[in-house]
Design a protein around this motif. Structure first.
Motif, PDB file in Angstrom:
ATOM      1  N   CYS A  77       0.865  -1.148  -0.001  1.00  0.00           N
ATOM      2  CA  CYS A  77       0.027  -0.034  -0.031  1.00  0.00           C
ATOM      3  C   CYS A  77       0.853   1.277   0.073  1.00  0.00           C
ATOM      4  CB  CYS A  77      -0.732   0.051   1.197  1.00  0.00           C
ATOM      5  SG  CYS A  77      -1.895   1.726   1.242  1.00  0.00           S
ATOM      6  N   SER A 130      -2.563  -1.562   5.065  1.00  0.00           N
ATOM      7  CA  SER A 130      -2.603  -0.593   4.438  1.00  0.00           C
ATOM      8  C   SER A 130      -2.502   0.771   5.558  1.00  0.00           C
ATOM      9  CB  SER A 130      -3.923  -0.099   3.483  1.00  0.00           C
ATOM     10  OG  SER A 130      -4.853  -0.201   4.525  1.00  0.00           O
ATOM     11  N   HIS A 190      -8.825  -0.796   2.124  1.00  0.00           N
ATOM     12  CA  HIS A 190      -8.135   0.552   1.903  1.00  0.00           C
ATOM     13  C   HIS A 190      -9.255   1.527   2.556  1.00  0.00           C
ATOM     14  CE1 HIS A 190      -4.713  -0.149  -0.842  1.00  0.00           C
ATOM     15  NE2 HIS A 190      -5.317  -1.179  -1.312  1.00  0.00           N
ATOM     16  N   ASP A 251      -8.516   0.010  -5.540  1.00  0.00           N
ATOM     17  CA  ASP A 251      -7.971   1.054  -5.080  1.00  0.00           C
ATOM     18  C   ASP A 251      -8.575   2.187  -5.298  1.00  0.00           C
ATOM     19  OD1 ASP A 251      -6.992   2.804  -2.857  1.00  0.00           O
ATOM     20  OD2 ASP A 251      -5.016   2.410  -3.444  1.00  0.00           O
TER      21      ASP A 251
END
Length: 537
Positions: A77, A130, A190, A251
């Motif tokens: 990430c 993340s 995320h 994402d």
């Protein structure tokens, strides 16, 4: 806006993490057992991407010797807090069985090219971590939780805990904020904030044909999180005829003018057996925020083969022949990677007067140290060729050209020796390529004697699921086929066994099981894409 065909990163480029800093987009992908770890690309228009960094490039950050196939670097990430880049990643050292050794780390850098800091160890409670930078300045570490006690579904939800940026240590309480939906296998989290909502995007359904992107939201960081009215904002699981399959793990990124895109992994299967030799690739989909403050993919949850992007891509570069002339410089081209070791000087070097020297180490299927240098297969059909100088003394020394997925899935045309010190060409292969999967079966092809001295030219051509090797004894001689047509579709996630997540590579290798470090010299390597039927790019 111009219409651009997906994927934007063809070939093995899974688990995309995308951000925008100013007017530049950055996209990081997983590399698993291939070194250096993590590929970070950059773009100014979302259509044209170039490699910007391979940050896990030294022993203090990554040493994967002994890691099994499909382990290594999972789901990085990439984020930016206004001052520095932050990269969070998992180094998976064991993946089969009840327990998983999934060590999570953080590194930072002032700019994308580095210098990248030494790593800070965070935890090993799960993978796909993340980092979320809240608007109050606090930082939150998010990862899926692995519960080895849950035998049927050890994916136990998404955990949030605060990170102290000064020490890079977790502080304060942690909470499991989202247990996922009925499809299970909740991972790849995320976190975002918009209009007072916290949005949690996760990957679910496993990374095969039931993969999804699932969105949930809450007014509070700690939840509770409600699931999107459509549950899955992106998936191909209900459309087996879609061109982009296995879509998920996404994402979100916004353009400077307020448009929204979702980067996600996907695959393009070939033949009726639905095998994905190019592995998991990266595509982009246009999205929009509805009046209900939920995100929707434009068109449908099923990913589109083409997408409107700010930039126009010239596909002629994609179809151009690549010629890598070793010896014209002292650096290996960044298209190439190698397996596991952070000490490349032990497996190869480049000399201006000679070319690429591969130093014979362990066998091609080793999990420790082998001299294998390769590039991604990024086309369904292509030709590859190299010329090598190699003087083996017996059958335990071999070097040549390989189409490679893992130690269980490869084809290898090698120059090797005999008991009497003669040279011969032999097709070596993984067990999976034998007619009935038995090591007692006859060899793939009978060896071909070649002169004891002189360069040998090796080539292969792949047309979808078919592979044919050929050779010549001089640079001007015509290539001659060797061996039968082989099943190239085994170089795929579907044939790699449990936990197969990469994609096919093609390159050069050298082994010396006698321990004398016998070397092979390669003059050049070519990769030539070929237009062929059913090519979906």
């Amino acid at each position: 806006m111009p219409l651009v065909r997906n994927p934007v990163l063809p070939g093995f480029h899974p688990d995309p993490s995308i951000i925008r800093v100013g007017d530049v987009y950055y996209l990081a992908t997983s590399t698993f057992q291939w070194f250096p770890g993590v590929l970070i690309y950059q773009s100014k228009d979302l259509a044209n991407w170039e490699l910007a960094a391979r940050p896990l490039d030294r022993k203090s950050l990554l040493d994967m010797r002994g890691h099994p196939d499909g382990a290594g670097i999972w789901a990085p990430c990439l984020s930016h807090d206004g001052e520095r880049f932050w990269l969070v990643y998992t180094d998976v050292r064991r993946k089969e069985g009840s327990f998983k050794d999934t060590l999570n780390y953080i590194i930072t850098a002032p700019c994308i090219t580095g210098p990248w800091s030494e790593s800070s160890y965070i935890n090993a409670s799960g993978f796909d971590p993340s980092l979320f930078h809240d608007d109050d300045g606090r930082k939150w570490f998010i990862n899926m939780l692995w519960d080895h006690r849950r035998r049927k579904n050890p994916f136990a939800g998404i955990v949030v805990q605060e990170l102290d940026p000064a020490t890079c240590k977790l502080i304060g309480p942690k909470k499991n904020v989202f247990h996922g939906t009925e499809i299970g296998y909740t991972e790849g989290p995320h976190l975002y904030k918009r209009n007072g909502w916290y949005y949690l995007l996760t990957a679910e359904g496993g990374t095969q044909y039931y993969h999804t992107c699932t969105l949930a939201r809450s007014r509070r960081l700690w939840g509770p999180y409600e699931v999107h009215p459509d549950t899955y904002i992106l998936t191909s699981k209900d459309d087996p005829l879609a061109a982009l399959q296995r879509a998920g793990h996404g994402d979100i990124v916004d353009t400077p003018d307020g448009k929204t895109y979702v980067a996600h992994l996907m695959s393009r299967p070939i033949i009726q057996r639905r095998r994905c030799v190019l592995g998991r690739e990266t595509s982009l989909q246009g999205a929009y925020w509805g009046e209900d403050d939920w995100l929707y993919i434009k068109g449908a949850p099923v990913p589109a083969l083409s997408v409107e992007l700010p930039g126009q891509r010239d596909d002629s570069a994609y179809w151009a022949k690549r010629v890598y002339k070793f010896g014209t410089g002292l650096e290996l081209h960044s298209d190439f990677q190698w397996l596991r070791t952070p000490e490349p000087e032990r497996i190869f070097s480049i000399n201006v007067n000679d070319g690429l020297k591969l130093i014979g180490r362990e066998a091609i299927g080793s999990w420790y140290e082998q001299a294998l240098v390769a590039r991604r297969q990024t086309h369904f059909s292509y030709n590859a060729e190299t010329v090598l100088s190699f003087s083996p003394t017996d059958e335990r020394e071999f070097a040549g050209l390989t189409a490679y997925y893992s130690r269980f899935n490869f084809f290898y045309l090698a120059v090797t020796g005999t008991d009497h010190g003669q040279r011969e060409l032999r097709i070596m292969s993984s067990q999976a390529s034998f007619p009935n999967g038995n090591l007692d079966d006859p060899p793939v092809a009978l060896p071909v004697p070649v002169p004891k001295e002189g360069k040998v030219r090796l080539a292969l051509e792949i047309r979808l699921d078919k592979l044919q090797f050929s050779y010549a004894l001089g640079s001007e001689e015509s290539l001659e086929k060797i061996g039968p047509v082989l099943d190239a579709s085994i170089l795929s996630d579907e044939c790699g066994g449990p936990g197969s997540f990469t994609g096919a590579f093609v390159g050069m290798a050298c082994s010396d099981l006698n321990g004398t470090e016998k070397s092979a010299i390669f003059d050049y390597f070519t990769y030539e894409p070929v237009h062929y039927k059913y090519d979906r790019y």
